[in-house]
Motif scaffolding. Structure first.
Motif, short mmCIF file in Angstrom:
data_model
loop_
_atom_site.label_atom_id
_atom_site.label_comp_id
_atom_site.label_asym_id
_atom_site.label_seq_id
_atom_site.Cartn_x
_atom_site.Cartn_y
_atom_site.Cartn_z
N SER A 46 0.80 -1.28 0.08
CA SER A 46 0.00 -0.06 -0.09
C SER A 46 0.99 1.28 -0.09
O SER A 46 1.99 1.07 0.59
CB SER A 46 -0.91 0.01 1.41
N PRO A 47 0.47 2.35 -0.63
CA PRO A 47 -0.91 2.38 -1.37
C PRO A 47 -0.63 1.95 -2.89
O PRO A 47 -1.79 1.89 -3.59
CB PRO A 47 -1.22 4.01 -1.12
N GLU B 274 -2.78 -0.84 -4.13
CA GLU B 274 -4.08 -0.92 -4.00
C GLU B 274 -4.96 -0.60 -5.35
O GLU B 274 -6.03 -1.10 -5.56
CB GLU B 274 -4.70 0.24 -3.09
#
Length: 426
Positions: free
Chosen positions: A308-309, A312
């Motif tokens: 992450s991020p 994502e």
């Protein structure tokens, strides 16, 4: 363990949430499905007929307050035990205190933290009527409370406060602190509290103590980034994971991405989410679009590498693809049906023509003798050849639907089965 009474020493100012704790049932904000006219807890109060119960709900919705008020309205002493700090010794003391007082309400906060033996210690005294047992928990009682104790107590589900109910508390807090909390500043506090009444009142107290005009910027400065109620190991997580799965299955990409972001924002492990999407690709999309499983595997590997991020986005793309893909659970149903038959059926022998013949003896016994090599047949299909054990020739496990690639699979199976029928095989 503590009996009912002041929680703070004289001269020590109690937190705002404690100062505004209701003193009568009528002052409770929310839970009208339990406390409204004619509802179960309202009737228990009016008739002074309190029953043992489990109060199940998220943090900050008034479980402890409600238990205390129920005891007071019934005229019974209130004995509180914290399962976080207490143990068998506290349970014994509560039992002894209830004997001395004749009868009492024994309240166990976070009852799910008591082990089986500790929970069992309450059973004979609840059974005998020595005390009314009230347990509070944020976890599902079906999983966390012993069946024996659960059978002796009614479960009441407390709900998160609505926005209107939260604004009632906000107004009470603002009045108590003598500050104005209208408009954007109030909205910022509600957003930060995320439905937790205790957190909301503590936030009001925190922003009001400085004496400055309260603005959304001040709320952020004093309280920090918004906090969300999310338990990565509890019901909140699994409820959201269920909503995500059902949104994907229901082909709603907007709901799917919403629940995915809610879980990621709450701190859910992306690896857990990717594993659920792999299950969805296999169970709910299946052979209607085999690319869905490949894409989801790629998304899981991407997240594994990037974390992450950055990773994502790959999870989001997989979620959207799964949501809009054609759906089929025919593979899942086929596996389920085959398992059910294998568990219930006997160990049928492998048909002789399908057996391996690695030795001269096996060949002499006829193993593989009548097997027809499909690649040598027209369209690589040996019409009329049977592959299931004797007695199961007509068995059907896999029935593809008419969506996506499975529509073509269904058409092909129809043609192959017609060829089998012409060759004398049903």
């Amino acid at each position: 363990m503590s009996a009912s009474g002041d929680l703070f020493a004289a001269g020590t100012p109690a937190p705002l949430a404690e100062r505004l704790r209701p003193h009568r049932v009528d002052e409770v904000v929310g839970q009208q499905h339990l406390l409204g006219p004619g509802k179960v807890l309202r009737m228990a109060v009016e008739r002074k007929q309190l029953h043992s119960m489990i109060l199940w709900g998220p943090p900050g919705v008034g479980k402890t307050t409600l238990a205390r008020l129920l005891a007071e309205s019934s005229g019974l002493p209130f004995i509180a035990i914290s399962a976080v700090l207490g143990g068998v010794k506290d349970i014994r003391e509560a039992v002894e205190q209830a004997r001395i007082q004749g009868q009492a309400v024994v309240f166990v906060d976070e009852v799910h933290r008591f082990n089986k033996a500790q929970q069992d210690a309450f059973l004979p005294h609840v059974e005998s009527g020595l005390f009314v047992f009230i347990g509070a928990t944020t976890e599902n009682p079906s999983f966390e409370v012993n069946a024996a104790l659960l059978s002796r107590a009614r479960v009441h589900v407390l709900q998160s406060l609505s926005e209107d109910e939260q604004r009632q508390l906000l107004a009470r807090g603002a009045q108590a602190m003598r500050v104005a909390l209208d408009g954007p500043s109030g909205d910022a506090l509600l957003a930060w509290a995320d439905g937790d009444a205790r957190r909301l009142l503590n936030a009001v107290e925190a922003v009001a103590q400085g004496g400055e005009p309260i603005t959304p910027e001040l709320v952020l400065q004093v309280l920090g980034s918004r906090q969300r109620r999310f338990d990565k190991g509890g019901d909140s997580f699994y409820d959201q994971l269920s909503a995500f799965h059902k949104s994907v299955r229901g082909s709603d990409p907007d709901a799917a991405i919403y629940w995915l972001v809610r879980m990621l924002d709450g701190g859910a492990d992306g690896k857990v989410l990717s594993r659920r999407m792999l299950a969805i690709a296999a169970e709910d999309v299946g052979l209607a679009d085999p690319r869905a499983l490949q894409l989801t595997v790629a998304a899981a590997e991407t997240f594994e590498r990037l974390g992450s991020p950055e990773g994502e986005l790959a999870l989001a793309e997989a979620a959207l693809y799964l949501a809009v893909a054609p759906k089929s659970n025919a593979g899942y149903l086929a596996l389920k049906a085959a398992r059910a038959l294998v568990e219930a059926d006997g160990a049928r022998p492998v048909p002789l023509h399908l057996r391996n013949a690695p030795t001269k003896l096996m060949k002499q016994l006829g193993a593989g003798a009548e097997y027809r090599y499909a690649h040598d047949e027209p369209d690589a299909f040996a019409a009329g050849q049977r592959y299931l054990p004797e007695g199961l020739e007509a068995q059907r496990f896999y029935e593809p639907n008419e969506r996506g690639l499975e529509a073509k699979i269904a058409e092909k199976l129809r043609r192959l089965r017609e060829s089998n029928a012409q060759a004398g095989v049903g």
